[in-house]
Design an enzyme around this catalytic site. Structure first.
Site, mmCIF file in Angstrom:
data_model
loop_
_atom_site.group_PDB
_atom_site.id
_atom_site.type_symbol
_atom_site.label_atom_id
_atom_site.label_comp_id
_atom_site.label_asym_id
_atom_site.label_seq_id
_atom_site.Cartn_x
_atom_site.Cartn_y
_atom_site.Cartn_z
ATOM 1 N N GLY A 106 0.788 -1.235 0.000
ATOM 2 C CA GLY A 106 0.000 0.000 0.000
ATOM 3 C C GLY A 106 0.819 1.282 0.000
ATOM 4 N N ASN A 108 1.657 3.045 -2.553
ATOM 5 C CA ASN A 108 0.978 4.006 -3.441
ATOM 6 C C ASN A 108 -0.279 4.567 -2.788
ATOM 7 O OD1 ASN A 108 2.161 4.336 -6.271
ATOM 8 N ND2 ASN A 108 2.385 2.136 -5.878
ATOM 9 N N LEU A 179 -4.734 -7.102 -7.154
ATOM 10 C CA LEU A 179 -4.309 -8.193 -8.021
ATOM 11 C C LEU A 179 -5.423 -8.919 -8.769
ATOM 12 C CD1 LEU A 179 -1.307 -9.730 -6.058
ATOM 13 C CD2 LEU A 179 -1.325 -8.094 -7.932
ATOM 14 N N ILE A 182 -10.623 -6.943 -12.770
ATOM 15 C CA ILE A 182 -11.857 -6.216 -12.437
ATOM 16 C C ILE A 182 -13.020 -6.786 -13.254
ATOM 17 C CG2 ILE A 182 -12.971 -3.925 -12.447
ATOM 18 C CD1 ILE A 182 -10.684 -4.319 -10.379
ATOM 19 N N HIS A 198 0.369 0.488 -13.760
ATOM 20 C CA HIS A 198 1.103 -0.745 -14.085
ATOM 21 C C HIS A 198 2.603 -0.431 -14.065
ATOM 22 C CE1 HIS A 198 1.662 -4.717 -15.746
ATOM 23 N NE2 HIS A 198 2.554 -4.194 -16.561
ATOM 24 N N GLU A 268 6.201 5.983 -9.435
ATOM 25 C CA GLU A 268 4.775 5.863 -9.090
ATOM 26 C C GLU A 268 4.384 6.889 -8.029
ATOM 27 O OE1 GLU A 268 3.980 1.155 -10.017
ATOM 28 O OE2 GLU A 268 4.408 1.734 -7.967
HETATM 29 C C1 GRF Z 1 2.933 -1.059 -7.779
HETATM 30 O O1 GRF Z 1 4.201 -1.286 -8.294
HETATM 31 C C2 GRF Z 1 1.932 -0.938 -8.887
HETATM 32 O O2 GRF Z 1 2.482 -0.533 -10.095
HETATM 33 C C3 GRF Z 1 1.438 -2.342 -9.048
HETATM 34 O O3 GRF Z 1 1.438 -2.875 -7.764
HETATM 35 C C4 GRF Z 1 2.433 -2.240 -6.981
HETATM 36 C C5 GRF Z 1 1.808 -1.846 -5.680
HETATM 37 O O4 GRF Z 1 2.765 -1.407 -4.763
HETATM 38 N N1 GRF Z 1 0.154 -2.341 -9.714
HETATM 39 P P1 GRF Z 1 2.321 -0.801 -3.359
HETATM 40 O O5 GRF Z 1 1.488 -1.854 -2.653
HETATM 41 O O6 GRF Z 1 1.549 0.429 -3.638
HETATM 42 O O7 GRF Z 1 3.610 -0.526 -2.646
#
Ligand code: GRF
Length: 289
Positions: A106, A108, A179, A182, A198, A268
Site C-alpha cells: 500500500g 501508493n 491483483l 476487475i 502498471h 509511481e
Molecule cells: C505497484 O508497483 C503498482 O504498479 C502495481 O502494484 C504495486 C503496488 O505497490 N500495480 P504498493 O502496494 O503500492 O507498494
C-alpha cells in the site's frame, strides 16, 4: 437493456423490480395529478396537450420521489444530499469520493492518501482490499479510513459490494496494486471511472501474470534499455485500457528485479497522485459545468 441498467445501478433482481415499479407508479401518479389539475383550467385541444406536458415534466420527479418512500426505494438520497450541499455552498458538493483498491503493502495508497489529505475536492473515502493482513489495511487504520475486505466469490459473483460503493457515494476507483481482474459488472457500474497503475511501459510487459517482480524480471530478460510506469483506464482486459500517462526510467547493467522495482516505485509515488488529481479535476469540471 434491463440487465445493463441493473448492473449500472448495482442492484439485485428484487430491488430492480421495486425500482421499476417505483418509476411506473410515480409516472402514473404524475399523469393522474396532471389531468386532475387541468380539469379546473378548462383547456382543450393543443393547449391542453402543451399544458399537460409542462405540468407532467414538473410533477414527475416529485411523484417518483413520493412513491419511492413507501416503496422503500429512496434512491435519490445521495443525489439530494449533493444538491443540498451545493445549494448551501458546501464545497463537498463538488468533491469526488474515491475508493482505493489494493492488495499489498500500500505504498501508493499511502502517497495518494497523503496527497489528498487536505484537498477539498477529493476525499479518499474507502480502501477496498482482498487480504485482511495486507499492509494497506494497516495504513487505512492509521488514517482512520474505512476498509472493505472483499472475498473472491463476492467480488466476482455478486453486486452487493458495488451497491455498498454507491451507497457510500464513491464516484471514482483507483487501483494501486490490486491483483484481481476487475469484473465487467464493476466496469459497467463505473464506466471510465476506474484507473490502474502498471509497473512497466504498456503495451509491453502487461497481461495475465504480469505483476510485481514478474514484470521487472521480464523487462531485464528482454534486455530493455528502459522501463517505467503506465497509468491507464481499466477495461475488460488485463492492462489494456486507454493510456493516460507514462514515465520512464533507465535500466542499467547489473539491475535486478529489486532495483528496478525501487526505481518504479519512485516514479509511481511521484506521479500517480498528481495524475489522479488531474483526471478528477477534469471530471469535476465536466460534472459541475
Ligand atoms: C505497484 O508497483 C503498482 O504498479 C502495481 O502494484 C504495486 C503496488 O505497490 N500495480 P504498493 O502496494 O503500492 O507498494
Amino acid at each position: 437493456m434491463f440487465k445493463q441498467l441493473q448492473l449500472k445501478w448495482a442492484v439485485g433482481s428484487v430491488k430492480f423490480f421495486l425500482i421499476i415499479c417505483t418509476f411506473a407508479l410515480g409516472g402514473s401518479l404524475c399523469g393522474f395529478t396532471a389531468r386532475k389539475i387541468l380539469v379546473f383550467t378548462g383547456f382543450g385541444g393543443i393547449v391542453w396537450m402543451m399544458a399537460y406536458s409542462i405540468i407532467a415534466c414538473l410533477l414527475w420527479p416529485l411523484s417518483v420521489l413520493l412513491v419511492s418512500i413507501p416503496m422503500g426505494q429512496f434512491f435519490f438520497k445521495q443525489y439530494l444530499i449533493k444538491l443540498f450541499n451545493k445549494m448551501t455552498g458546501n464545497k463537498d458538493a463538488a468533491s469526488s469520493q474515491i475508493a482505493i483498491f489494493a492488495s499489498g503493502a500500500g505504498s501508493n495508497a499511502k502517497k495518494i492518501i497523503d496527497y489528498f489529505e487536505n484537498n477539498k475536492l477529493v476525499t479518499v473515502a474507502l480502501i477496498v482490499c482482498n487480504k485482511l493482513k495486507a499492509g494497506v489495511v494497516e495504513i487505512a487504520g492509521q488514517y482512520n479510513i474505512d476498509t472493505l475486505i472483499i472475498e473472491r466469490t463476492t467480488f466476482f459473483n455478486e453486486l452487493t459490494y458495488i451497491a455498498e460503493l454507491k451507497k457510500r457515494g464513491i464516484d471514482f476507483i483507483i487501483l494501486a496494486g490490486f491483483l484481481w481482474k476487475i469484473p465487467t459488472s464493476l466496469i459497467q457500474a463505473y464506466p471510465n471511472k476506474i484507473v490502474n497503475i502498471h509497473p512497466a511501459l504498456l503495451p509491453k510487459f502487461g497481461g495475465k501474470g504480469m505483476y510485481g517482480n514478474f514484470v521487472h524480471e521480464a523487462v531485464i530478460a528482454a534486455e530493455e534499455k528502459e522501463s517505467g510506469i503506465t497509468i491507464h483506464y481499466v477495461d475488460e482486459q488485463y492492462d489494456h485500457g486507454n493510456i493516460i500517462f507514462q514515465a520512464a526510467c533507465p535500466i542499467i547493467e547489473g539491475d535486478t528485479a529489486g532495483s528496478v522495482a525501487a526505481k518504479i516505485h519512485l516514479l509511481e509515488h511521484l506521479h500517480y497522485p498528481a495524475v489522479i488529481e488531474t483526471i478528477l479535476k477534469s471530471k469535476i469540471a465536466v460534472k459541475t459545468s
